[in-house]
Design an enzyme around this catalytic site. Structure first.
Site, PDB file in Angstrom:
ATOM      1  N   ARG A   1       1.165 -32.130  21.086  1.00  0.00           N
ATOM      2  CA  ARG A   1       0.000 -32.300  21.848  1.00  0.00           C
ATOM      3  C   ARG A   1      -0.911 -32.635  20.867  1.00  0.00           C
ATOM      4  O   ARG A   1      -0.868 -32.442  19.688  1.00  0.00           O
ATOM      5  CB  ARG A   1      -0.280 -30.776  22.306  1.00  0.00           C
ATOM      6  CG  ARG A   1       0.680 -30.115  23.468  1.00  0.00           C
ATOM      7  CD  ARG A   1       0.470 -28.958  23.772  1.00  0.00           C
ATOM      8  NE  ARG A   1      -1.041 -28.416  23.609  1.00  0.00           N
ATOM      9  CZ  ARG A   1      -1.381 -27.059  23.930  1.00  0.00           C
ATOM     10  NH1 ARG A   1      -0.419 -26.270  24.350  1.00  0.00           N
ATOM     11  NH2 ARG A   1      -2.494 -26.684  23.744  1.00  0.00           N
TER      12      ARG A   1
ATOM     13  N   ARG B   1       4.606 -27.573  16.617  1.00  0.00           N
ATOM     14  CA  ARG B   1       5.262 -27.489  17.719  1.00  0.00           C
ATOM     15  C   ARG B   1       5.333 -28.893  18.618  1.00  0.00           C
ATOM     16  O   ARG B   1       4.458 -29.604  18.317  1.00  0.00           O
ATOM     17  CB  ARG B   1       3.964 -26.779  18.544  1.00  0.00           C
ATOM     18  CG  ARG B   1       4.284 -26.243  19.964  1.00  0.00           C
ATOM     19  CD  ARG B   1       3.400 -24.961  20.237  1.00  0.00           C
ATOM     20  NE  ARG B   1       2.240 -25.246  20.437  1.00  0.00           N
ATOM     21  CZ  ARG B   1       1.277 -24.556  21.076  1.00  0.00           C
ATOM     22  NH1 ARG B   1       1.567 -23.295  21.170  1.00  0.00           N
ATOM     23  NH2 ARG B   1      -0.033 -24.664  21.345  1.00  0.00           N
TER      24      ARG B   1
ATOM     25  N   ARG C   1      -9.196 -16.638  30.341  1.00  0.00           N
ATOM     26  CA  ARG C   1      -9.683 -16.867  28.751  1.00  0.00           C
ATOM     27  C   ARG C   1     -10.952 -16.252  28.590  1.00  0.00           C
ATOM     28  O   ARG C   1     -11.340 -16.315  27.319  1.00  0.00           O
ATOM     29  CB  ARG C   1      -9.601 -18.349  28.504  1.00  0.00           C
ATOM     30  CG  ARG C   1      -8.382 -19.044  28.428  1.00  0.00           C
ATOM     31  CD  ARG C   1      -7.916 -19.201  26.897  1.00  0.00           C
ATOM     32  NE  ARG C   1      -7.481 -20.502  26.505  1.00  0.00           N
ATOM     33  CZ  ARG C   1      -6.250 -21.108  26.485  1.00  0.00           C
ATOM     34  NH1 ARG C   1      -5.597 -20.888  27.552  1.00  0.00           N
ATOM     35  NH2 ARG C   1      -6.091 -22.164  25.691  1.00  0.00           N
TER      36      ARG C   1
HETATM   37  P1  AMP Z   1      -3.278 -24.115  26.189  1.00  0.00           P
HETATM   38  O1  AMP Z   1      -2.175 -25.133  26.449  1.00  0.00           O
HETATM   39  O2  AMP Z   1      -3.322 -22.699  26.816  1.00  0.00           O
HETATM   40  O3  AMP Z   1      -3.276 -23.773  24.567  1.00  0.00           O
HETATM   41  O4  AMP Z   1      -4.709 -24.901  26.351  1.00  0.00           O
HETATM   42  C1  AMP Z   1      -5.072 -26.043  25.836  1.00  0.00           C
HETATM   43  C2  AMP Z   1      -6.554 -26.008  26.040  1.00  0.00           C
HETATM   44  O5  AMP Z   1      -6.894 -26.234  27.448  1.00  0.00           O
HETATM   45  C3  AMP Z   1      -7.401 -25.072  25.517  1.00  0.00           C
HETATM   46  O6  AMP Z   1      -7.991 -25.145  24.124  1.00  0.00           O
HETATM   47  C4  AMP Z   1      -8.646 -25.188  26.365  1.00  0.00           C
HETATM   48  O7  AMP Z   1      -9.536 -26.392  26.257  1.00  0.00           O
HETATM   49  C5  AMP Z   1      -7.899 -25.710  27.758  1.00  0.00           C
HETATM   50  N1  AMP Z   1      -7.830 -24.290  28.656  1.00  0.00           N
HETATM   51  C6  AMP Z   1      -6.515 -24.028  29.042  1.00  0.00           C
HETATM   52  N2  AMP Z   1      -6.711 -22.837  29.592  1.00  0.00           N
HETATM   53  C7  AMP Z   1      -7.836 -22.579  30.002  1.00  0.00           C
HETATM   54  C8  AMP Z   1      -8.592 -21.776  30.819  1.00  0.00           C
HETATM   55  N3  AMP Z   1      -8.128 -20.735  31.417  1.00  0.00           N
HETATM   56  N4  AMP Z   1      -9.931 -21.792  30.666  1.00  0.00           N
HETATM   57  C9  AMP Z   1     -10.570 -22.700  30.062  1.00  0.00           C
HETATM   58  N5  AMP Z   1     -10.200 -23.506  29.238  1.00  0.00           N
HETATM   59  C10 AMP Z   1      -8.591 -23.590  29.158  1.00  0.00           C
END
Ligand code: AMP
Length: 218
Positions: A163, A127, A88
């Site tokens: 979520r 979603r 990220r």
């Molecule tokens: P996601 O399910 O990928 O949309 O992730 C949900 C949340 O988890 C994000 O908005 C971040 O707060 C955290 N998150 C997920 N993946 C990462 C990552 N690789 N680095 C930092 N924070 C993460």
């Protein structure tokens, strides 16, 4: 083959990963899913994580890299991983390269799911996913056959869940975080010549078809 599914929140990374898990028998490594599993533990760390995630910010690189290394070092998924939601930022991208080197692996392609931001808020606010098998649905674009029923034979769930960070204000912050910190790493991968752009505005099955054709030519 290891792949990165890249794109803003709502681009379809989770949806496309779940198809690749089924058809290509790959292992989906979603840092978001790993963090949400940690949230359920109720630990002190989980409270801090929830605050960061609900604010649409990034969790610290140390925590993320730790989670990732545990999986990359697992021989049962070696060279068969779809990275979903990771890396990220540039630091994470460089750490990933180091970790893959250490375990004799590499990234074969970055699948860049390109979408207009105008559709993202609606995609994300619709979603939901199965409480048991995690199969994703969208109330507007890809609803379950029967309301609140995961029509996936592998599970018998009657509960689809949303979520807590899939709300309009958090989404706006998540998109800003994506623009500021995540999007710039595409250049890092473009220089390596491994970015494959995909028009993710198309129907879900067409996007899957494009991804499969990219994979078969790797
Ligand atoms: P996601 O399910 O990928 O949309 O992730 C949900 C949340 O988890 C994000 O908005 C971040 O707060 C955290 N998150 C997920 N993946 C990462 C990552 N690789 N680095 C930092 N924070 C993460």
């Amino acid at each position: 083959m290891n792949l990165i599914l890249f794109g803003p929140p709502g681009a379809g990374k989770g949806t496309q990963s779940s198809f690749l898990v089924e058809s290509e028998k790959m292992f989906q490594l979603s840092t978001g899913d790993l963090l949400r599993a940690e949230l359920k533990s109720g630990s002190d760390l989980s409270k801090q994580l929830k605050e960061i995630m609900d604010a649409g910010k990034l969790v610290s690189d140390d925590i993320i890299n730790n989670l990732i290394e545990k999986k990359i070092s697992d021989p049962s998924v070696k060279n068969n991983i779809i990275f979903d939601g990771f890396p990220r930022n540039l630091e994470q991208a460089k750490s990933l390269d180091d970790m893959l080197d250490k375990y004799n692996q590499k990234i074969s392609a970055i699948i860049n799911l390109k979408v207009d931001y105008s559709v993202l808020v609606k995609r994300i606010s619709g979603r939901v996913s199965c409480s048991i098998c995690k199969k994703p649905f969208n109330e507007f674009f890809d609803p379950p056959v029967e309301p609140n029923n995961c029509s996936n034979n592998k599970c018998d769930s009657r509960e689809l869940i949303k979520r807590s960070d899939d709300n309009e204000s958090t989404v706006t912050n998540r998109l800003k975080t994506y623009d500021d910190q995540t999007l710039p790493i595409l250049d890092y991968y473009r220089k390596k010549g491994i970015v494959k752009d995909v028009d993710a505005m198309k129907a879900i099955n067409e996007v899957t078809g494009e991804i499969k054709s990219i994979i078969s030519n790797l």
